[in-house]
Write a protein that holds these residues in place. Structure first.
Motif, short mmCIF file in Angstrom:
data_model
loop_
_atom_site.label_atom_id
_atom_site.label_comp_id
_atom_site.label_asym_id
_atom_site.label_seq_id
_atom_site.Cartn_x
_atom_site.Cartn_y
_atom_site.Cartn_z
N ALA A 41 0.84 -1.21 0.00
CA ALA A 41 0.00 0.00 0.00
C ALA A 41 0.87 1.25 0.00
CB ALA A 41 -0.92 0.00 1.22
N ALA A 42 1.99 1.20 0.71
CA ALA A 42 2.90 2.36 0.74
C ALA A 42 3.54 2.56 -0.64
CB ALA A 42 3.98 2.15 1.81
N LEU A 43 3.96 1.47 -1.27
CA LEU A 43 4.56 1.56 -2.61
C LEU A 43 3.59 2.17 -3.61
CD1 LEU A 43 6.51 -1.81 -2.90
CD2 LEU A 43 7.45 0.45 -3.47
N ALA A 44 2.31 1.82 -3.45
CA ALA A 44 1.31 2.26 -4.43
C ALA A 44 0.79 3.67 -4.15
CB ALA A 44 0.14 1.27 -4.42
N HIS A 45 1.09 4.21 -2.97
CA HIS A 45 0.48 5.48 -2.56
C HIS A 45 1.15 6.67 -3.27
CE1 HIS A 45 -0.98 8.62 0.22
NE2 HIS A 45 -1.92 7.75 0.52
N ASP A 46 0.36 7.68 -3.60
CA ASP A 46 0.95 8.82 -4.32
C ASP A 46 1.98 9.56 -3.47
OD1 ASP A 46 -0.71 10.13 -2.57
OD2 ASP A 46 -1.76 11.32 -4.08
N HIS A 47 1.88 9.43 -2.15
CA HIS A 47 2.89 10.07 -1.31
C HIS A 47 4.30 9.59 -1.69
CE1 HIS A 47 4.36 11.02 3.08
NE2 HIS A 47 5.19 11.44 2.17
N TYR A 48 4.41 8.30 -2.00
CA TYR A 48 5.75 7.73 -2.24
C TYR A 48 6.36 8.25 -3.54
CZ TYR A 48 9.50 4.38 -1.44
OH TYR A 48 10.73 3.81 -1.19
N LYS A 49 5.52 8.80 -4.41
CA LYS A 49 6.02 9.25 -5.71
C LYS A 49 6.08 10.77 -5.81
CE LYS A 49 3.42 5.32 -7.51
NZ LYS A 49 2.48 5.14 -6.39
N ALA A 50 5.57 11.47 -4.79
CA ALA A 50 5.47 12.93 -4.88
C ALA A 50 6.85 13.57 -4.93
CB ALA A 50 4.70 13.45 -3.66
N PRO A 51 7.01 14.63 -5.73
CA PRO A 51 8.34 15.27 -5.83
C PRO A 51 8.75 15.95 -4.53
CG PRO A 51 6.68 16.52 -7.06
CD PRO A 51 6.01 15.28 -6.59
N LEU A 52 10.07 16.06 -4.35
CA LEU A 52 10.61 16.71 -3.15
C LEU A 52 11.44 17.93 -3.56
CD1 LEU A 52 11.82 13.50 -1.30
CD2 LEU A 52 10.06 15.07 -0.45
N GLY A 53 11.47 18.93 -2.69
CA GLY A 53 12.22 20.15 -2.98
C GLY A 53 13.57 20.14 -2.28
N LYS A 54 14.21 21.31 -2.32
CA LYS A 54 15.52 21.46 -1.71
C LYS A 54 15.45 21.26 -0.19
CE LYS A 54 19.52 24.48 -1.96
NZ LYS A 54 20.01 25.86 -1.96
N PHE A 55 16.44 20.59 0.35
CA PHE A 55 16.51 20.29 1.79
C PHE A 55 15.31 19.48 2.28
CE2 PHE A 55 19.06 24.36 1.67
CZ PHE A 55 20.29 23.70 1.70
N GLN A 56 14.65 18.84 1.34
CA GLN A 56 13.55 17.95 1.73
C GLN A 56 14.00 16.50 1.49
OE1 GLN A 56 10.07 19.17 -0.49
NE2 GLN A 56 9.74 20.97 0.82
N GLY A 57 13.45 15.60 2.28
CA GLY A 57 13.81 14.19 2.12
C GLY A 57 12.66 13.29 2.54
N ARG A 58 12.76 12.06 2.07
CA ARG A 58 11.69 11.09 2.37
C ARG A 58 12.32 9.85 3.01
NH1 ARG A 58 8.52 10.79 -2.46
NH2 ARG A 58 7.59 12.59 -1.44
N GLY A 59 11.66 9.33 4.03
CA GLY A 59 12.12 8.10 4.66
C GLY A 59 10.97 7.15 4.89
N VAL A 60 11.30 5.86 4.97
CA VAL A 60 10.28 4.86 5.29
C VAL A 60 10.81 3.97 6.41
CG1 VAL A 60 9.35 4.81 2.94
CG2 VAL A 60 11.14 3.17 3.60
N ALA A 61 9.90 3.32 7.09
CA ALA A 61 10.26 2.33 8.11
C ALA A 61 9.02 1.50 8.44
CB ALA A 61 10.80 2.99 9.37
N SER A 62 9.27 0.32 8.96
CA SER A 62 8.18 -0.57 9.36
C SER A 62 8.26 -0.87 10.85
CB SER A 62 8.25 -1.89 8.58
OG SER A 62 8.03 -1.66 7.21
N GLY A 63 7.23 -1.53 11.37
CA GLY A 63 7.23 -1.88 12.78
C GLY A 63 6.22 -2.94 13.13
N TYR A 64 6.43 -3.52 14.31
CA TYR A 64 5.61 -4.66 14.75
C TYR A 64 5.32 -4.53 16.24
CZ TYR A 64 4.78 -9.51 16.36
OH TYR A 64 4.28 -10.65 16.94
N TRP A 65 4.15 -5.03 16.63
CA TRP A 65 3.86 -5.23 18.06
C TRP A 65 3.11 -6.54 18.22
CZ3 TRP A 65 5.66 -4.39 22.53
CH2 TRP A 65 4.90 -4.66 23.69
N PHE A 66 3.40 -7.23 19.33
CA PHE A 66 2.82 -8.56 19.58
C PHE A 66 1.29 -8.54 19.64
CE2 PHE A 66 6.65 -8.02 22.40
CZ PHE A 66 7.51 -8.86 21.74
N ASN A 67 0.72 -7.47 20.24
CA ASN A 67 -0.68 -7.42 20.69
C ASN A 67 -0.88 -8.44 21.81
OD1 ASN A 67 -1.40 -5.30 19.01
ND2 ASN A 67 -1.86 -6.68 17.32
N ALA A 68 -2.04 -8.44 22.43
CA ALA A 68 -2.21 -9.28 23.62
C ALA A 68 -3.67 -9.60 23.91
CB ALA A 68 -1.60 -8.56 24.83
#
Lengths: 750, 160
Positions: free
Chosen positions: A422-449
């Motif tokens: 879903a992240a790969l397909a989202h327009d956010h991931y393709k949007a252009p960036l300007g000067k001193f701008q950057g994009r990062g990604v990360a994932s995460g997990y929680w056990f739940n209970a």
């Protein structure tokens, strides 16, 4: 299982507790009063580490208006040699944390408490208490605490046979990492550190406790579990649990930090001695000095991959600060950090390190954000070295149904890969960036209970519904329970009142925490409601003179079915309730369960930042969260969890930290200098809710609240790298640190 | 020390109270007058949970001495609804899930109301900077900002 025919599940109804909260009528911990109530205050240690030689309270007791004084002598002593676990806490440490016994172990550690006719008198009396301290050397940071000549906090804690501040270790092992690294074409190994951060709830800890002459005790306090309050207070005061009624006030934020108690047993002993109800309210400074936070940490991560991006081996070592007593969340750091990935060879090792800081408390996915910061930052660098898009690298290695995780489970149906896609397909991931701008990604997990939950569903005489559960509502669980009950009964959700019972009026229910509450309470509420529906069908069958199994329930009414279909007019909930006296009596059902079947939750975040290179300020300018929640019973409050967690992560990544001075004291114990995100710091926050239903839950629920805090630290750090070409392996990325790195880069270029 | 006698107006009601010279307006609202809708999150003017208006000016009641209320007009969250009719901001916060734990909500609502009285057509940035003095740890502010903007639009529509 929920589907498109749902009327209430999946809709954003108005929360049952909402009106009281917008008009200022909701009662939080500090809002209660009792007749004859007096005020308690705590005297706290001015030293980060000191032997308490003696305490003289006589002058305080002589001050007019003082009604009682309490020290460690009044709290039950649990010998350090025998563990007394209660949930995630150990009473050996709790009895010493609520009131220092042999030693004061951090600046702000309670050493005595006073109850008096006014808070002013109680504070004045605290100043009259004379404590004879023998000040000891102290250790605040991990490296100081594990140094060979470190001052030892607890001489009974041994590591490798010697007194140590390493209170314990935990490891997870899968396959053979050495053999795995031999197959790798690329290996990235990096070290990281994160600072302790406070949960930052806006409501300080507070309670009002009344202990009568016969020992009958009423506790009004805000916590993430009234049963936890009852049990811990009973342990620490010696009052039997059956004599304690713990009433859950509205809770003004917890985030894990109210899964523990500080004031209640102290107020109970002050009240017992004074013969009057005692109210205690912490100041913000007390909250910052003596409660929470979560651990600071040092981590080393090593990941090896083949040229095509297949990860073959992974290793992580995490040292976590526990504060003054053992118990840092190494399980979360070690268990969650590689959980999103299918890796054949994994080894994680955690160290629990005590030092002269306040005892840590749970904070949203305890330990997991720390582990994820190190692993997800290393993944970013691995992707760069391999020349593979960071999301594609994650997708290639994504854990899926059947993957064996290093922390134990073989995953059932789960939605991690869906979050990356879903992240790969989202327009956010393709949007252009300007000067001193950057994009990062990360994932995460929680056990739940899962765990213990109780519910009671009662039908009122006028045919409406009252649901009582045993979990404080910190994220909108009452609204979700109203949706579920209304759905099952086929009635308008406004006919369902949802209440949180006190310890005397509802069965035992474990803490609100670990993203367990909706998972567990939906199960007991569903079972109770189904029992009620069976009763209602039986009543209708009796009225109609047909067998109970010839009755169905839909749209809020019993209907004759099979051969009898159409023979009788449907009987509505109101009609059946009105006739209940003649047909069988009160209608209601309860369920008490130790729930199982909670399945893990995953998320992937995309973050854009812009760096002001003159001021060193990192601004988050766009943020999108993708999370598998199983089923969103109340989508607006699911979004609320995702947004709130993301912003707590922004604070952790960019600004929040404790600043200790040379005397071992926190120099920034307030909201001005402990800089949590404010409204103007953040943009709107986009959310993509992904629903891969949990097959082991009646509504498909997984748990929502923890995961949103897991990916942000690395997502923001990776975005800053993308903007500046600077890798921050140490948090926070605050303006002075960013400027320092920018200056160093400029000098290196000159 | 003798207590001070203060005569003031709170939510339109003529009110008298006694206080110590060092007591804050928040102390008196909560502990003397039973108006516990205003919350104490910090006591240092950083969190905004105690926001009230003093003669229509937004202030942190924890930073105001109670004695300063003499002769002035104070409004608190308890005076925001008109009887059982919620203020449009209160209604919108409920509809748009702009509150979670609710401890910051009274202060946020009082502050947002003060903003819309001053500026009925604020931009998102203006809302964000106006509310920068109201800490919320639950929501990430998104739904709060949206609810304020939406209420402003509706109130402008109703006024036309």
């Amino acid at each position: 299982m929920s589907d498109m025919t749902n009327k209430w599940i999946g809709t954003s109804t108005v929360r049952p507790d909402g009106v009281d909260k917008v008009v200022g009528r909701a009662q939080y911990a500090a809002d209660a009063t009792m007749p004859g109530m007096i005020w308690g205050k705590v005297l706290r240690s001015p030293h980060p580490h000191a032997v308490i030689r003696s305490i003289d309270t006589s002058k305080a007791e002589a001050l007019p208006g003082v009604k009682s004084v309490v020290t460690a002598k009044d709290i039950v002593d649990f010998s350090v040699g025998t563990p007394v676990p209660l949930g995630i806490q150990d009473m050996r440490w709790m009895c010493r944390n609520v009131m220092a016994r042999e030693k004061a172990l951090f600046h702000g550690h309670p050493v005595a408490a006073v109850a008096a006719m006014s808070a002013d008198i109680a504070a004045k009396a605290c100043e009259l208490i004379e404590v004879d301290y023998e000040v000891l050397p102290w250790a605040i940071e991990i490296e100081d605490a594990i140094a060979p000549d470190a001052p030892i906090l607890h001489d009974f804690i041994k590591f490798e046979g010697k007194p140590s501040n390493i209170a314990g270790t935990l490891e997870h092992k899968l396959g053979d990492i050495e053999a795995g690294f031999e197959q790798a074409d690329v290996i990235v190994e990096r070290s990281f550190d994160t600072r302790p951060v406070h949960q930052g709830y806006i409501e300080p800890h507070a309670c009002l406790v009344s202990v009568a002459a016969d020992g009958k005790t009423t506790i009004w306090s805000s916590s993430q579990g009234q049963f936890m309050v009852r049990a811990m207070t009973a342990f620490l005061t010696g009052i039997p649990q059956s004599d304690i009624r713990a009433i859950p006030a509205e809770i003004g934020g917890g985030f894990g930090g109210k899964t523990i108690i500080y004031l209640e047993p102290v107020a109970a002993m002050l009240s017992k001695k004074a013969g009057r109800p005692v109210k205690m309210v912490m100041t913000r400074e007390e909250v910052m000095r003596a409660t929470g936070p979560t651990s600071g940490a040092k981590s080393t991560v090593k990941i090896g991959a083949k040229k095509d991006g297949t990860i073959v081996s992974a290793q992580a070592t995490h040292y976590l600060q526990a504060g003054a007593f053992p118990g840092s969340p190494i399980r979360g750091a070690c268990g969650c950090c590689f959980a999103p990935y299918d890796i054949p060879n994994v080894y994680t090792l955690g160290y629990d390190v005590v030092s002269n800081r306040s005892k840590v408390a749970a904070y949203r996915a305890p330990g997991s954000p720390i582990g994820a910061f190190a692993v997800e930052s290393t993944m970013d660098e691995l992707a760069e070295q391999l020349g593979i898009d960071p999301l594609e690298l994650r997708l290639k290695n994504a854990a899926k149904q059947g993957t064996k995780a290093a922390h134990g489970p073989v995953y059932p149906v789960m939605g991690y890969a869906e979050t990356v896609k879903a992240a790969l397909a989202h327009d956010h991931y393709k949007a252009p960036l300007g000067k001193f701008q950057g994009r990062g990604v990360a994932s995460g997990y929680w056990f739940n209970a899962g765990g213990e939950s109780s519910a009671q569903v009662n039908i009122t005489e006028d045919g409406n519904v009252v649901v009582t559960t045993g979990h404080p509502d910190i994220g909108g669980s009452r609204a979700s329970i109203a949706n579920i009950t209304a759905e099952l009964l086929g009635i308008d959700y406004r006919r369902v009142s949802v209440l949180i019972g006190d310890t005397a009026t509802i069965g035992y229910s474990n803490l609100t925490g670990g993203s367990r509450v909706l998972f567990a309470s939906a199960m007991v509420v569903t079972q109770s409601t189904e029992k009620v529906i069976e009763t209602l069908k039986g009543l209708a069958a009796k009225i109609w003179g047909i067998p109970a199994d010839a009755v169905t329930w839909s749209d809020g009414a019993a209907r004759p079915a099979g051969d009898n279909a159409g023979k009788f007019e449907p009987l509505t909930l109101e009609e059946l309730a009105a006739k209940a006296n003649m047909t069988g009596g009160p209608i209601g059902a309860g369920t008490q369960l130790n729930t199982t079947g909670a399945e893990g939750g995953f998320a992937t975040h995309i973050c854009d930042v812009e760096v002001d290179v003159d001021l060193g300020i990192v601004r988050v300018i766009r943020y999108t969260s993708f999370q598998d929640v199983g089923k969103a019973v109340h989508p607006a409050y699911v979004e609320g969890q995702m947004q709130g967690g993301a912003v707590q992560g922004i604070g952790w990544a960019l600004n929040e930290e404790y600043i200790y001075n040379k005397d071992g004291k926190v120099d920034n114990p307030g909201f001005l200098d402990y800089r949590m995100p404010v409204c103007s710091d953040v943009p709107m926050l986009d959310n993509v809710i992904i629903e891969v239903p949990n097959p082991l839950h009646p509504q498909g629920v997984r748990g929502v609240g923890e995961v949103p805090l897991v990916p942000p630290l690395a997502a923001i750090r990776n975005a800053v790298y993308n903007a500046l070409g600077i890798r921050f392996n140490s948090l926070p990325m605050s303006p002075p640190r960013v400027l320092e790195k920018l200056d160093a880069m400029k000098q290196a270029a000159e | 020390m003798a207590k001070l006698h203060v005569t003031t107006t709170i939510n339109g009601e003529p009110t008298e109270f006694l206080c110590e010279p060092h007591h804050t307006m928040l102390d008196v609202l909560r502990d003397t007058l039973d108006l516990t809708g205003s919350k104490e999150g910090c006591g240092s003017g950083d969190c905004g949970a105690c926001s009230i208006t003093l003669d229509d000016r937004l202030v942190c009641s924890c930073l105001m001495l109670a004695a300063e209320a003499e002769g002035h007009e104070i409004k608190t969250i308890e005076g925001m609804a008109d009887g059982d009719k919620l203020h449009p901001l209160q209604q919108k916060f409920l509809e748009m899930a702009a509150l979670q734990c609710g401890i910051c909500t009274p202060g946020v609502l009082v502050a947002a109301d003060a903003l819309l009285k001053k500026n009925p057509n604020p931009s998102e940035t203006e809302v964000r900077y106006w509310l920068a003095g109201n800490l919320c740890r639950c929501t990430g502010y998104d739904k709060i900002v949206r609810a304020v903007l939406e209420t402003a639009a509706e109130m402008r529509g109703a006024a036309e």
